[in-house]
Structures are given as structure tokens and as C-alpha cells.
Motif scaffolding. Structure first.
Motif, mmCIF file in Angstrom:
data_model
loop_
_atom_site.group_PDB
_atom_site.id
_atom_site.type_symbol
_atom_site.label_atom_id
_atom_site.label_comp_id
_atom_site.label_asym_id
_atom_site.label_seq_id
_atom_site.Cartn_x
_atom_site.Cartn_y
_atom_site.Cartn_z
ATOM 1 N N ALA A 96 -8.201 -2.208 5.193
ATOM 2 C CA ALA A 96 -6.788 -2.607 5.159
ATOM 3 C C ALA A 96 -6.179 -2.334 3.788
ATOM 4 C CB ALA A 96 -6.665 -4.082 5.508
ATOM 5 N N THR A 97 -6.965 -2.557 2.737
ATOM 6 C CA THR A 97 -6.472 -2.271 1.388
ATOM 7 C C THR A 97 -6.288 -0.776 1.173
ATOM 8 O OG1 THR A 97 -7.601 -4.243 0.529
ATOM 9 C CG2 THR A 97 -6.956 -2.550 -1.062
ATOM 10 N N LEU A 98 -7.266 0.009 1.592
ATOM 11 C CA LEU A 98 -7.170 1.458 1.447
ATOM 12 C C LEU A 98 -6.008 2.028 2.258
ATOM 13 C CD1 LEU A 98 -10.963 2.370 1.711
ATOM 14 C CD2 LEU A 98 -9.516 2.714 -0.309
ATOM 15 N N ALA A 99 -5.748 1.430 3.417
ATOM 16 C CA ALA A 99 -4.734 1.955 4.330
ATOM 17 C C ALA A 99 -3.316 1.820 3.782
ATOM 18 C CB ALA A 99 -4.829 1.246 5.677
ATOM 19 N N GLN A 100 -3.127 1.050 2.715
ATOM 20 C CA GLN A 100 -1.792 0.970 2.120
ATOM 21 C C GLN A 100 -1.330 2.342 1.645
ATOM 22 O OE1 GLN A 100 -1.595 -2.134 -0.856
ATOM 23 N NE2 GLN A 100 -2.673 -3.601 0.443
ATOM 24 N N GLN A 101 -2.279 3.202 1.274
ATOM 25 C CA GLN A 101 -1.926 4.561 0.855
ATOM 26 C C GLN A 101 -1.485 5.420 2.040
ATOM 27 O OE1 GLN A 101 -5.078 6.218 -1.829
ATOM 28 N NE2 GLN A 101 -6.137 4.311 -1.340
ATOM 29 N N CYS A 102 -1.873 5.008 3.252
ATOM 30 C CA CYS A 102 -1.599 5.792 4.459
ATOM 31 C C CYS A 102 -0.283 5.394 5.125
ATOM 32 C CB CYS A 102 -2.726 5.620 5.472
ATOM 33 S SG CYS A 102 -4.398 5.700 4.794
ATOM 34 N N ALA A 103 0.293 4.256 4.694
ATOM 35 C CA ALA A 103 1.423 3.667 5.415
ATOM 36 C C ALA A 103 2.648 4.571 5.434
ATOM 37 C CB ALA A 103 1.779 2.315 4.796
ATOM 38 N N ILE A 104 2.851 5.371 4.407
ATOM 39 C CA ILE A 104 4.061 6.186 4.349
ATOM 40 C C ILE A 104 4.118 7.189 5.504
ATOM 41 C CG2 ILE A 104 3.048 7.943 2.839
ATOM 42 C CD1 ILE A 104 5.800 8.106 1.456
ATOM 43 N N CYS A 105 2.954 7.642 5.976
ATOM 44 C CA CYS A 105 2.924 8.593 7.091
ATOM 45 C C CYS A 105 2.549 7.946 8.418
ATOM 46 C CB CYS A 105 1.941 9.728 6.808
ATOM 47 S SG CYS A 105 2.426 10.827 5.466
ATOM 48 N N HIS A 106 1.605 6.992 8.363
ATOM 49 C CA HIS A 106 1.057 6.430 9.597
ATOM 50 C C HIS A 106 1.569 5.026 9.898
ATOM 51 C CE1 HIS A 106 -1.684 9.797 10.070
ATOM 52 N NE2 HIS A 106 -1.993 9.678 8.785
ATOM 53 N N GLY A 107 2.513 4.528 9.092
ATOM 54 C CA GLY A 107 3.092 3.223 9.351
ATOM 55 C C GLY A 107 2.281 2.093 8.746
ATOM 56 N N PRO A 108 2.911 0.967 8.395
ATOM 57 C CA PRO A 108 2.209 -0.151 7.749
ATOM 58 C C PRO A 108 1.160 -0.795 8.639
ATOM 59 C CG PRO A 108 4.466 -0.757 8.307
ATOM 60 C CD PRO A 108 4.361 0.708 8.530
ATOM 61 N N VAL A 109 1.297 -0.685 9.959
ATOM 62 C CA VAL A 109 0.293 -1.241 10.870
ATOM 63 C C VAL A 109 -0.242 -0.154 11.800
ATOM 64 C CG1 VAL A 109 1.090 -3.618 10.794
ATOM 65 C CG2 VAL A 109 2.140 -2.037 12.410
ATOM 66 N N GLY A 110 -0.246 1.082 11.316
ATOM 67 C CA GLY A 110 -0.838 2.167 12.073
ATOM 68 C C GLY A 110 0.030 2.749 13.161
ATOM 69 N N VAL A 111 1.296 2.360 13.243
ATOM 70 C CA VAL A 111 2.237 2.904 14.221
ATOM 71 C C VAL A 111 3.416 3.482 13.461
ATOM 72 C CG1 VAL A 111 3.725 2.407 16.195
ATOM 73 C CG2 VAL A 111 1.524 1.252 15.969
ATOM 74 N N THR A 112 3.775 4.709 13.758
ATOM 75 C CA THR A 112 4.817 5.391 13.000
ATOM 76 C C THR A 112 5.876 5.981 13.909
ATOM 77 O OG1 THR A 112 5.255 7.261 11.513
ATOM 78 C CG2 THR A 112 3.395 7.479 13.009
ATOM 79 N N ARG A 113 7.063 6.154 13.384
ATOM 80 C CA ARG A 113 8.135 6.824 14.115
ATOM 81 C C ARG A 113 8.252 8.285 13.692
ATOM 82 N NH1 ARG A 113 13.142 2.514 14.722
ATOM 83 N NH2 ARG A 113 11.900 0.765 15.494
ATOM 84 N N ALA A 114 7.410 8.694 12.775
ATOM 85 C CA ALA A 114 7.398 10.095 12.360
ATOM 86 C C ALA A 114 6.516 10.876 13.326
ATOM 87 C CB ALA A 114 6.870 10.201 10.929
ATOM 88 N N ASP A 115 6.287 12.147 13.034
ATOM 89 C CA ASP A 115 5.453 12.977 13.896
ATOM 90 C C ASP A 115 3.999 12.981 13.445
ATOM 91 O OD1 ASP A 115 7.369 13.707 15.747
ATOM 92 O OD2 ASP A 115 8.089 15.371 14.523
ATOM 93 N N SER A 116 3.635 11.984 12.621
ATOM 94 C CA SER A 116 2.234 11.783 12.266
ATOM 95 C C SER A 116 1.567 10.983 13.386
ATOM 96 C CB SER A 116 2.124 11.015 10.948
ATOM 97 O OG SER A 116 2.792 11.707 9.907
ATOM 98 N N PRO A 117 0.267 11.112 13.562
ATOM 99 C CA PRO A 117 -0.384 10.374 14.653
ATOM 100 C C PRO A 117 -0.406 8.865 14.413
ATOM 101 C CG PRO A 117 -2.002 11.519 13.316
ATOM 102 C CD PRO A 117 -0.665 12.011 12.858
ATOM 103 N N ASN A 118 -0.272 8.101 15.502
ATOM 104 C CA ASN A 118 -0.468 6.654 15.440
ATOM 105 C C ASN A 118 -1.961 6.380 15.367
ATOM 106 O OD1 ASN A 118 2.311 5.859 15.742
ATOM 107 N ND2 ASN A 118 2.166 6.491 17.877
ATOM 108 N N LEU A 119 -2.367 5.519 14.431
ATOM 109 C CA LEU A 119 -3.789 5.249 14.226
ATOM 110 C C LEU A 119 -4.216 3.865 14.700
ATOM 111 C CD1 LEU A 119 -4.361 6.836 10.694
ATOM 112 C CD2 LEU A 119 -4.675 7.866 12.954
ATOM 113 N N ALA A 120 -3.282 2.990 14.998
ATOM 114 C CA ALA A 120 -3.625 1.641 15.432
ATOM 115 C C ALA A 120 -4.400 1.689 16.747
ATOM 116 C CB ALA A 120 -2.359 0.815 15.611
ATOM 117 N N GLY A 121 -5.600 1.092 16.750
ATOM 118 C CA GLY A 121 -6.417 1.052 17.946
ATOM 119 C C GLY A 121 -7.133 2.351 18.253
#
Length: 272
Positions: A96-121
Motif C-alpha cells: 500500500a505504501t509503494l502503491a502511492q507512486q502508482c496512483a497517478i496512473c492506476h488510481g489511489p485505490v487501483g481504479v482509474t478513469r484513464a486508459d491505464s489498467p485497473n489493478l484493484a482485485g
């Protein structure tokens, strides 16, 4: 007419039929065992016999100390069904700490509105494999490659565990009366295409294959086209490349649009 005369070499019809049958057999054998294997853009053979053995499914034992190597990096990740199945809470927390670096593309909780893949689940082995491939160079992306290079083995395990722990974006297909595309449910057996759902969820899951429900249509389409062209080559045993090459543009579009269906509050705003 007697049987003896019918099957005689003096009978031009018999000779012609046998000649045509033999010619078709030779043409089929040459095309299937030699021409088609050499036509593959991302496979290298040591010679004709090597290509024939490969096409026939016979493993070729190489006596040479220097086996033929592809001219690109391949994935060396080994995926097993049990790997990453019981992550610790500490691993999830570090992820969860490391994933803060990923939030800009993949969303703060792994769901994004961009064309990057959703990673949650997402399946943990699928995330693990892709991060390892980005790190090794088997898969290349201008954004992900620099991010993955400094990650340690433990970092990759922790990120995979964290995203797999998050609640998955639910499937949402608003037109319930309309059946799913045939390519998703049935595939195309005559073209050696398995159904998408048999590997990517919905019907079944193959270890290492990602869950596709709710992903961006643009992302799915781009990946299928990259597999088809050979621009992406980190799939296990070339399975996605072989499938994508056989898919029509319409089938790629249908699969992308089907899996991209999302609830209205998660859909990207359309540009007027």
C-alpha cells in the motif's frame, strides 16, 4: 471394367488421381511444416529439420553448445497456481505504501478513469509477472519500465499482494438482454482461438492471465493489436500472439468494448 484394370498403371485416371493426391500431400506438408514455421516473425530456427520438428510438436534436442537465441528479451517468469496465495498483512501494508507512486496512473485505490489498467482485485500472479517483465525488459513501456527497474523482488511481491487485496471492480454489462460476443464466450475453434473468458475470468482463469472485466477498451485493444503485430512478446508460450494474430479487427473491438463496460459513475466523461 475389372478391378485389375482400374488400379493399373496403364489407367490414366488412376495414375492422375494418385499423382494429384500425392502432390497435394507434399504441398500441404511443405506449407505446414516448413513455410508456415519460417513465416513466424519472432521465432528463429536452426534449420529446416528444426522447423519441421517444431511444427510437429516434437522437442528438438540440440547438441550444439550455443543454442539459437531470439533477438529480443523473453520472459523468464515461472508462474504456479499457489504462488502469492497467502500474503501476510505486513506485505499488503508495504504494498500500500509503494502503491502511492502508482496512483497517478492506476488510481489511489487501483481504479482509474484513464486508459491505464485497473489493478484493484487483479490476480496477484498476473501483476507479479508483468512487473518482473517490465524490470527485465521482456515488456517495454515508457512509463512502467523506469518505475519497475528499481523495484526489488520483495517490492514486486508486496505490490502484487496489495492490489490483489483491494475490492475488484464489479462486472457491469448494462444491456443484459444482449449476449456476450462469441469470441468472449466460445472463441473461434476453427482458428485455434480459445474463448477469452476461459483464461481471463468469467468462465475460468489461467494462472498468470489478468482479469479483464472493467478494463479500458483502448487499453485492451492496444494490447491485442500489440500481440498481433509482435510488438508485445512477453506472453507465456506465445499464446496471446497466436490468438491475436487470428482475431479479426471486429473481434478485437468487440472483446475490448465488452470487457470495458463500467458502471456510469466510473465511466470517463466524454469530450463534447
Amino acid at each position: 471394367m475389372s478391378t485389375e484394370r482400374l488400379f493399373s498403371l496403364r489407367n490414366p485416371w488412376f495414375v492422375g488421381a494418385v499423382g494429384i493426391t500425392a502432390g497435394l500431400f507434399v504441398l500441404t506438408a511443405v506449407g505446414g511444416l516448413i513455410i508456415l514455421p519460417f513465416a513466424q516473425r519472432d521465432v528463429t530456427f536452426a534449420g529446416i529439420w528444426d522447423a519441421i520438428c517444431s511444427a510437429a510438436g516434437v522437442p528438438q534436442a540440440r547438441s550444439s553448445a550455443n543454442p539459437v537465441q531470439p533477438d529480443f528479451k523473453i520472459s523468464t517468469v515461472v508462474i504456479t497456481p499457489a504462488m502469492l496465495s497467502n500474503p501476510s498483512q505486513e506485505s499488503i501494508g508495504r504494498g500500500a505504501t509503494l502503491a502511492q507512486q502508482c496512483a497517478i496512473c492506476h488510481g489511489p485505490v487501483g481504479v482509474t478513469r484513464a486508459d491505464s489498467p485497473n489493478l484493484a482485485g487483479q490476480y496477484a500472479p498476473a501483476i507479479y509477472k508483468q512487473l518482473k517483465d517490465f524490470k527485465s525488459g521482456a515488456r517495454v513501456n515508457a512509463v512502467m519500465t523506469p518505475f519497475a527497474l528499481p523495484l526489488s523482488e520483495q517490492d514486486i511481491v508486496d505490490l502484487s499482494a496489495y492490489y490483489a487485496y483491494l475490492p475488484r471492480l464489479p462486472a457491469y454489462h448494462p444491456d443484459q438482454g444482449r449476449p456476450a460476443p462469441r469470441i468472449v464466450v466460445n472463441g473461434a475453434p476453427l482458428r485455434n482461438i480459445a474463448s477469452c473468458g476461459s483464461c481471463h475470468g468469467g468462465l475460468d482463469n489461467k494462472t498468470g492471465s489478468p482479469w479483464l472485466e472493467g478494463q479500458s477498451a483502448a487499453y485492451i485493444k492496444a494490447q491485442l493489436e500489440a500481440f498481433a503485430s509482435g510488438a508485445r512478446r512477453n506472453d507465456i508460450s506465445q499464446q496471446m500472439r497466436n490468438i491475436a494474430r487470428q482475431m479479426t479487427p471486429a473481434e478485437i473491438e468487440e472483446a475490448a468494448q465488452y470487457y470495458a463496460s463500467q458502471p456510469p459513475h466510473l465511466q470517463r466523461a466524454s469530450v463534447p
